[in-house]
Design an enzyme around this catalytic site. Sequence first.
Site, mmCIF file in Angstrom:
data_model
loop_
_atom_site.group_PDB
_atom_site.id
_atom_site.type_symbol
_atom_site.label_atom_id
_atom_site.label_comp_id
_atom_site.label_asym_id
_atom_site.label_seq_id
_atom_site.Cartn_x
_atom_site.Cartn_y
_atom_site.Cartn_z
ATOM 1 C CD GLU A 401 8.373 1.510 8.473
ATOM 2 O OE1 GLU A 401 7.548 2.446 8.617
ATOM 3 O OE2 GLU A 401 9.244 1.494 8.299
ATOM 4 C CE1 TYR A 491 12.153 8.080 7.821
ATOM 5 C CE2 TYR A 491 12.259 10.338 5.578
ATOM 6 C CZ TYR A 491 11.791 8.803 6.538
ATOM 7 O OH TYR A 491 11.329 7.580 5.709
#
Length: 652
Positions: A401, A491
Amino acid sequence: MRLANNLVIVLFLTLNIVYAQYDPSKIFVTDFYNYKGDSVRSASGKPGSGYWQNEANYTIKADFDVNTHLLDGAVTIEYVNNSPDELDMLWLQLDQNTEKPEARDNTLRNPDASQDDSKGYTIESVKVLKDNSLVTVPYVVKGTRMQIRLEDYVKPKGKTKLSIKYSYTLQPSSGGGRSGFMDTNDGQIFEFSYWYPRMCVYDDYYGWNTLPFIGGGEMYLDYGTVDYQVTVPANQVVVGAGALVNANEILNDKTLKRLEQASQSDTPVFIRKANEVNNPVTKNKTRTVTWHFKMENTRDVAWAMSPDYIWDAARINLPEGKTALAQSVYPEASTKEPKAWSRSTEFLKASVEDFSKRWFVFPYPVATSAAGSVGGMEYPGFVFNSWKAEPYDMFLLASHEIGHTWFPMIVGSDERRHPFMDEGFNTFIDIFVHEDYNNGEFAPKRDGEYAPGKGNPANEIIQVMEDSKEHATLMMPADDMDYKYVHPLAYFKSAFGLVLLREVILDPDTFDYAFRQYIHNWAFKHPRPADFFRSMDNGSGEDLTWFWQGWYYHNWQLDQAITKVEYVQDKVSNGAMITVTNNQQMVMPILVTVTESNGKPHNFKVPVEVWKFGKDAQFNVNTTSKIKHVELDAKHQLPDIDRNNNVWNAEK
């Protein structure tokens, strides 16, 4: 061409090549790029001499009622038009409106939904600068977007100002699940994102970027300064993106002293301990306190608060003697797992230091990880992470993150259209943090369903490409595909593609140089996919257009097969000729391991250009004794769909 082990590659061309499934012209595309480059975006992949982007500066004042969960706000936006165009309208994003029944996301899923005005924004007034005064103007709200039709157009190189009064009620899950609140032992945790009207981007590709917020595609925002104040009850601990500019005015002496200690410490220092959660950190112990934050050169800001927060922090050591602060806030309930949130600041600090050393220096004064109900969500220098994370997930969240600060917060790509440019690039740089941290304590970096130690990524990606080949590619916006394909492609496939590029197609030094130059050139700007592709072509000195075509625009599979091994003129002393056939449409360099009966090994790579000439590639190996064993991709670096045809043994 001269290669190691005195290998001489000989390419044999025939006039009557019979192509099976493989067609070189589909992947080796002449004139792959559909534009020649201009003054805005150079053909080299850099911003051109005439590159421009607009600027949005925000001043926000908001009050939050912890009983009604109503956020009441006023935002003033200075919008700078750096484009060569005269703007006759302005568009803004109202992403909290994704909760409204008429929002595009809801009408796609439930077009007959009943009206519920309790969710999303309530707009009280909209004013725009006219003749040096702010005057009320009409506006149109379309789901998650607002259009303001101007009487006084914004001139090129000019600016305007608008003021919006608004409110919304924070839901348990708000803003597409990217904010909300949850109960704790001593109160609630509140997380605020998408919490103020934000300008849409006006750029050289689409003009106004007005794709509605549906949920899969995230943000595309211009840069500027966000100066914001939030007034909340005095018992709350508030953390926000950017610097707390009025710390000396509102924080008590104990809190200030501990923050100063933390700013000088390489190990976490408690700013507020578990046994102190009933003690305010502010000078005022009753009524309300206004927390004032400011962040420069940012796309966005988010913040969080709770009366139940434990708070710790440590110094981040950056290149050239620079420093920043890493801090984490979390409830006592998060400490039941002793090696997760208790190590959050340690993980956060290590991640920021690693990213800064490898790629680009962290540009903000503070990096913050806030625990709450949001499982993992990123903002510039600020992240929400799940309050109940376990140790591996805690490190994965902490690194991933905050890694988004580099992609797309520093390198400001369009997440609505190109999720691979942020999720994939970030997942890729996470790999090295997992390897570097504490001698690989949490290595290897794996994603989602691809759990630690579950298998080889090169083998796992095969199924991803097979499952998605008819439905989605890396070039497809997240909201245009079935959401089950977003994570495997944006991803996993994107990150693994960069691993292939770095470890197999190029080499680490060449890749790292080109990738760093891309980051440096596009920091705080808006790159497109072609800008990245061209940057890597130019930075590496290689024509990689076959890779962009095969890996990004398609989900073509790879199957290299050894089809013949024979000695030249049937004499061992003359060396051997090896034939490899490409059975699928994807191409890659040929990674070959040859073992002679005398034990002598040959390890080499045949360049990808060998596949320009047809489905069969032949090359000579200078052996001096009989060949015992030949194997393609012995280390399983390539996503080859059939490894049974990768091995040749003399006895068979």
